[in-house]
Design a protein around this motif. Structure first.
Motif, mmCIF file in Angstrom:
data_model
loop_
_atom_site.group_PDB
_atom_site.id
_atom_site.type_symbol
_atom_site.label_atom_id
_atom_site.label_comp_id
_atom_site.label_asym_id
_atom_site.label_seq_id
_atom_site.Cartn_x
_atom_site.Cartn_y
_atom_site.Cartn_z
ATOM 1 N N ASP A 142 -57.243 -38.609 3.916
ATOM 2 C CA ASP A 142 -56.977 -38.062 2.576
ATOM 3 C C ASP A 142 -55.739 -37.190 2.677
ATOM 4 O OD1 ASP A 142 -57.855 -35.544 3.565
ATOM 5 O OD2 ASP A 142 -59.926 -36.056 3.086
ATOM 6 N N VAL A 143 -55.303 -36.654 1.566
ATOM 7 C CA VAL A 143 -54.011 -35.944 1.579
ATOM 8 C C VAL A 143 -54.075 -34.663 2.423
ATOM 9 C CG1 VAL A 143 -52.464 -34.594 0.096
ATOM 10 C CG2 VAL A 143 -53.002 -36.965 -0.453
ATOM 11 N N MET A 144 -55.145 -33.885 2.290
ATOM 12 C CA MET A 144 -55.185 -32.631 3.044
ATOM 13 C C MET A 144 -55.321 -32.878 4.544
ATOM 14 S SD MET A 144 -54.346 -30.301 1.099
ATOM 15 C CE MET A 144 -54.304 -29.130 2.434
ATOM 16 N N THR A 145 -56.174 -33.816 4.924
ATOM 17 C CA THR A 145 -56.281 -34.119 6.361
ATOM 18 C C THR A 145 -54.951 -34.655 6.869
ATOM 19 O OG1 THR A 145 -58.561 -34.717 5.925
ATOM 20 C CG2 THR A 145 -57.691 -35.337 8.070
ATOM 21 N N VAL A 189 -50.968 -21.381 -5.474
ATOM 22 C CA VAL A 189 -50.958 -22.775 -5.029
ATOM 23 C C VAL A 189 -52.370 -23.220 -4.677
ATOM 24 C CG1 VAL A 189 -50.531 -22.331 -2.548
ATOM 25 C CG2 VAL A 189 -49.610 -24.410 -3.607
ATOM 26 N N TYR A 190 -52.578 -24.531 -4.684
ATOM 27 C CA TYR A 190 -53.854 -25.190 -4.358
ATOM 28 C C TYR A 190 -54.537 -24.470 -3.181
ATOM 29 C CZ TYR A 190 -56.839 -29.183 -3.037
ATOM 30 O OH TYR A 190 -57.891 -30.002 -2.716
ATOM 31 N N PRO A 191 -55.709 -23.855 -3.399
ATOM 32 C CA PRO A 191 -56.302 -22.974 -2.391
ATOM 33 C C PRO A 191 -56.491 -23.601 -1.001
ATOM 34 C CG PRO A 191 -57.451 -22.746 -4.481
ATOM 35 C CD PRO A 191 -56.484 -23.871 -4.664
ATOM 36 N N PRO A 192 -56.853 -24.879 -0.872
ATOM 37 C CA PRO A 192 -57.020 -25.426 0.482
ATOM 38 C C PRO A 192 -55.743 -25.374 1.331
ATOM 39 C CG PRO A 192 -58.202 -26.787 -1.080
ATOM 40 C CD PRO A 192 -57.386 -25.812 -1.892
ATOM 41 N N PHE A 193 -54.580 -25.165 0.715
ATOM 42 C CA PHE A 193 -53.370 -24.998 1.533
ATOM 43 C C PHE A 193 -53.584 -23.849 2.525
ATOM 44 C CE2 PHE A 193 -49.442 -27.009 -0.761
ATOM 45 C CZ PHE A 193 -50.142 -28.190 -0.928
ATOM 46 N N TYR A 194 -54.261 -22.804 2.088
ATOM 47 C CA TYR A 194 -54.534 -21.673 2.986
ATOM 48 C C TYR A 194 -55.596 -22.073 4.015
ATOM 49 C CZ TYR A 194 -52.100 -18.736 -0.402
ATOM 50 O OH TYR A 194 -51.151 -18.180 -1.221
ATOM 51 N N LEU A 250 -44.957 -28.103 0.835
ATOM 52 C CA LEU A 250 -44.478 -28.147 -0.557
ATOM 53 C C LEU A 250 -45.518 -28.861 -1.414
ATOM 54 C CD1 LEU A 250 -42.066 -28.142 -2.701
ATOM 55 C CD2 LEU A 250 -41.403 -30.333 -1.695
ATOM 56 N N CYS A 251 -45.758 -28.356 -2.616
ATOM 57 C CA CYS A 251 -46.685 -29.010 -3.542
ATOM 58 C C CYS A 251 -45.838 -29.620 -4.661
ATOM 59 C CB CYS A 251 -47.671 -27.983 -4.095
ATOM 60 S SG CYS A 251 -49.127 -28.725 -4.837
ATOM 61 N N ASN A 252 -45.675 -30.939 -4.654
ATOM 62 C CA ASN A 252 -44.690 -31.631 -5.501
ATOM 63 C C ASN A 252 -45.327 -32.849 -6.177
ATOM 64 O OD1 ASN A 252 -42.160 -32.542 -6.511
ATOM 65 N ND2 ASN A 252 -41.853 -33.858 -4.742
ATOM 66 N N SER A 293 -44.372 -32.608 2.190
ATOM 67 C CA SER A 293 -44.484 -32.602 0.742
ATOM 68 C C SER A 293 -45.778 -33.291 0.297
ATOM 69 C CB SER A 293 -43.263 -33.328 0.150
ATOM 70 O OG SER A 293 -43.289 -33.287 -1.256
ATOM 71 N N ASP A 294 -46.652 -32.517 -0.335
ATOM 72 C CA ASP A 294 -47.915 -33.053 -0.874
ATOM 73 C C ASP A 294 -47.608 -33.642 -2.253
ATOM 74 O OD1 ASP A 294 -50.261 -33.287 -2.398
ATOM 75 O OD2 ASP A 294 -51.227 -31.571 -1.440
ATOM 76 N N GLU A 295 -47.644 -34.980 -2.365
ATOM 77 C CA GLU A 295 -47.245 -35.650 -3.612
ATOM 78 C C GLU A 295 -48.426 -36.350 -4.281
ATOM 79 O OE1 GLU A 295 -43.444 -37.605 -2.668
ATOM 80 O OE2 GLU A 295 -42.608 -35.579 -2.363
ATOM 81 N N ILE A 296 -49.598 -35.753 -4.143
ATOM 82 C CA ILE A 296 -50.813 -36.380 -4.679
ATOM 83 C C ILE A 296 -50.772 -36.466 -6.208
ATOM 84 C CG2 ILE A 296 -52.235 -34.281 -4.880
ATOM 85 C CD1 ILE A 296 -54.543 -35.944 -3.634
ATOM 86 N N HIS A 297 -50.064 -35.535 -6.875
ATOM 87 C CA HIS A 297 -50.006 -35.553 -8.337
ATOM 88 C C HIS A 297 -48.798 -36.339 -8.865
ATOM 89 C CE1 HIS A 297 -53.335 -32.729 -9.058
ATOM 90 N NE2 HIS A 297 -52.912 -32.077 -7.994
ATOM 91 N N ALA A 298 -48.059 -36.993 -7.972
ATOM 92 C CA ALA A 298 -46.793 -37.624 -8.373
ATOM 93 C C ALA A 298 -46.911 -38.612 -9.541
ATOM 94 C CB ALA A 298 -46.164 -38.313 -7.168
ATOM 95 N N SER A 332 -55.466 -40.835 -5.455
ATOM 96 C CA SER A 332 -56.707 -40.098 -5.686
ATOM 97 C C SER A 332 -56.727 -39.329 -7.006
ATOM 98 C CB SER A 332 -56.916 -39.155 -4.509
ATOM 99 O OG SER A 332 -57.875 -38.202 -4.791
ATOM 100 N N LYS A 333 -55.697 -38.534 -7.281
ATOM 101 C CA LYS A 333 -55.744 -37.703 -8.503
ATOM 102 C C LYS A 333 -55.521 -38.543 -9.751
ATOM 103 C CE LYS A 333 -57.222 -35.021 -6.531
ATOM 104 N NZ LYS A 333 -58.530 -34.408 -6.676
ATOM 105 N N ALA A 334 -54.532 -39.438 -9.730
ATOM 106 C CA ALA A 334 -54.171 -40.163 -10.952
ATOM 107 C C ALA A 334 -55.270 -41.147 -11.368
ATOM 108 C CB ALA A 334 -52.846 -40.884 -10.770
HETATM 109 C C1 LIG Z 1 -52.133 -30.541 -4.445
HETATM 110 C C2 LIG Z 1 -53.378 -31.197 -3.929
HETATM 111 N N1 LIG Z 1 -53.402 -31.661 -2.683
HETATM 112 C C3 LIG Z 1 -54.496 -32.259 -2.169
HETATM 113 C C4 LIG Z 1 -55.645 -32.399 -2.923
HETATM 114 C C5 LIG Z 1 -56.844 -33.008 -2.303
HETATM 115 O O1 LIG Z 1 -56.592 -34.313 -1.966
HETATM 116 P P1 LIG Z 1 -57.457 -35.082 -0.907
HETATM 117 O O2 LIG Z 1 -58.850 -35.132 -1.451
HETATM 118 O O3 LIG Z 1 -56.808 -36.413 -0.792
HETATM 119 O O4 LIG Z 1 -57.371 -34.279 0.368
HETATM 120 C C6 LIG Z 1 -55.656 -31.948 -4.246
HETATM 121 C C7 LIG Z 1 -56.853 -32.079 -5.066
HETATM 122 O O5 LIG Z 1 -56.956 -31.651 -6.166
HETATM 123 C C8 LIG Z 1 -54.490 -31.330 -4.757
HETATM 124 O O6 LIG Z 1 -54.453 -30.868 -6.013
#
Ligand SMILES: Cc1ncc(COP(=O)(O)O)c(C=O)c1O
Length: 401
Positions: free
Chosen positions: A98-101, A123-128, A172-174, A204-209, A237-239
């Motif tokens: 997944d994107v975070m892993t 910013v997206y809390p899991p970044f921390y 980066l959250c992009n 660059s995290d582009e999950i919302h692209a 995943s998001k879209a």
């Molecule tokens: C910016 C961002 N990155 C990652 C994720 C989580 O993605 P994943 O479940 O693929 O790790 C989210 C989920 O909302 C998100 O908003």
């Protein structure tokens, strides 16, 4: 943008009763009298091409391990059609769960334990959480008052990051979660210049692209001048609402191929075959459904503006350019904002706690998004106009009543 004539608005297809039968966290964390507008799940049915491919796999018992490059090829086609990225590097991609892993695994390639990872709060809390769990230190470069990247703050954070360890990185959250800012190419070029100057690697995290709304254009970071040693993480995943079907892609810039080659093979064992099938179908065949969704989100964004003006005039916001997230400044409501110590992303304090208690509307609490988040809430408007209207009406009553 108008809702596509071919596909009905996906945000108006499901009733609340149907949604409440869902067992995902959005619908189960809170009791049934609560309208859940928090975690980034959408109140939509599956896009038909995604549902079809999953149905076919189940009928065939095609539930083994993932194989091949179809996901990367589908993303490459989508990137060319939507973002004008003609030479998408299918050969410089790898499957990640997944994107975070994936972001953490890439950070492990380009930083060492103890090194600094810069983030732009709020910013997206899991970044921390993910960065510290991986043994790296978070350095904050807060967004400007316009909620866009503040390049002076980034310059200063890169300097501090470099002083903390020899191999710093920037996550980066992009586009940016929670503000919905879609970074412009010139802004990203300045990021690349600063990163090169300070020896910082950009991830660059582009999950919302795919969710750039009318009026905004998404820029893939890897297409920006000077971004050759960067990485991007992308998924459907998001879209297309596929968080439960794990599969994402890490994409390396031209000068990061050697780093990508060091990605441990076992990382690619994480994504599920059904996830890969679903994400591939979304990027390859899910365009018309996405267009209908974007039309619905654009309408909801406008509706939210009117609802806030009517029911919560003291709450201010900058309408997002992308995502289905609205970052609402509730500081003028004067709600005490003392937050519990430590905590996780679903923790509530201040206005979010008040709206849950008094309006029975669940939002994400701003304080978990880092510096600049206290006193804000994040509202997920990927729901029907009816639910959105009911939620904001109730929130207005909670403040005045
Ligand atoms: C910016 C961002 N990155 C990652 C994720 C989580 O993605 P994943 O479940 O693929 O790790 C989210 C989920 O909302 C998100 O908003």
């Amino acid at each position: 943008m108008t809702v596509s004539a071919d596909v009905d608005n996906p945000l108006t297809q499901l009733t609340l009763d149907q949604l409440r039968r869902r067992t995902s966290v959005k619908w189960r964390l809170y009791p049934p009298d609560v309208l859940p507008l928090w975690v980034a799940e959408q109140d939509v049915p599956l896009a038909p091409p995604v549902a079809d491919v999953l149905r076919r796999a189940v009928e065939l018992g095609d539930t083994g391990y993932a194989y091949g490059t179809a996901y990367a090829e589908a993303l490459g086609g989508f990137a060319a059609r939507r973002w004008g990225w003609a030479d998408f590097p299918v050969g410089r991609t790898t499957l990640v769960p997944d994107v975070m892993t994936g972001a953490v695994e890439v950070l492990r390639l380009v930083t060492d334990p103890g090194d600094a990872v810069v983030v732009c709060p709020p910013v997206y809390p899991p970044f921390y959480a993910f960065v510290t769990h991986a043994g790296r230190q978070v350095v904050e470069a807060p967004l400007g008052t316009d909620l866009r990247i503040d390049h002076a703050s980034l310059d200063e954070a890169f300097r501090r990051a470099r002083a903390l360890g020899p191999r710093p990185a920037f996550l980066l959250c992009n586009p940016h979660n929670p503000t919905g800012v879609v970074h412009r190419r010139d802004e990203l070029e300045t990021v690349a210049e600063l990163a090169a100057r300070h020896g910082v690697r950009v991830v660059s995290d582009e999950i919302h692209a795919p969710l750039a709304l009318t009026g905004a254009r998404f820029t893939p970071y890897l297409t920006v001048a000077g971004a050759g040693d960067a990485f991007a993480l992308v998924s459907a995943s998001k879209a297309w609402n596929l968080a439960g079907l794990k599969a994402a892609l890490a994409v390396a810039g031209a000068d990061a191929a050697d780093d990508l080659a060091r990605m441990p093979e076992e990382v690619s064992h994480g994504p599920s075959h059904l996830g890969v099938l679903a994400h591939t179908a979304a990027f390859r065949d899910g365009g018309p459904w996405l267009d209908a969704l974007l039309g619905g989100l654009d309408a909801n964004r406008a509706l939210l503006g009117s609802l806030l003006a009517a029911h919560l005039p003291a709450v201010s916001w900058r309408p997002p350019e992308g995502t289905y997230l609205a970052w609402l400044d509730c500081t003028r409501l004067g709600v005490p904002t003392e937050a519990p110590a430590g905590g996780v992303a679903s923790d509530l304090a201040g206005p979010a706690r008040m709206f849950l208690d008094r309006a029975r509307v669940a939002l994400s609490s701003g304080h978990v998004f880092g510096t600049g988040g206290t006193g804000f809430v994040r509202l997920n408007f990927a729901t029907s106009p009816a639910v959105l209207t009911e939620a904001v009406t109730r929130m207005g009553r909670a403040v005045t009543g």
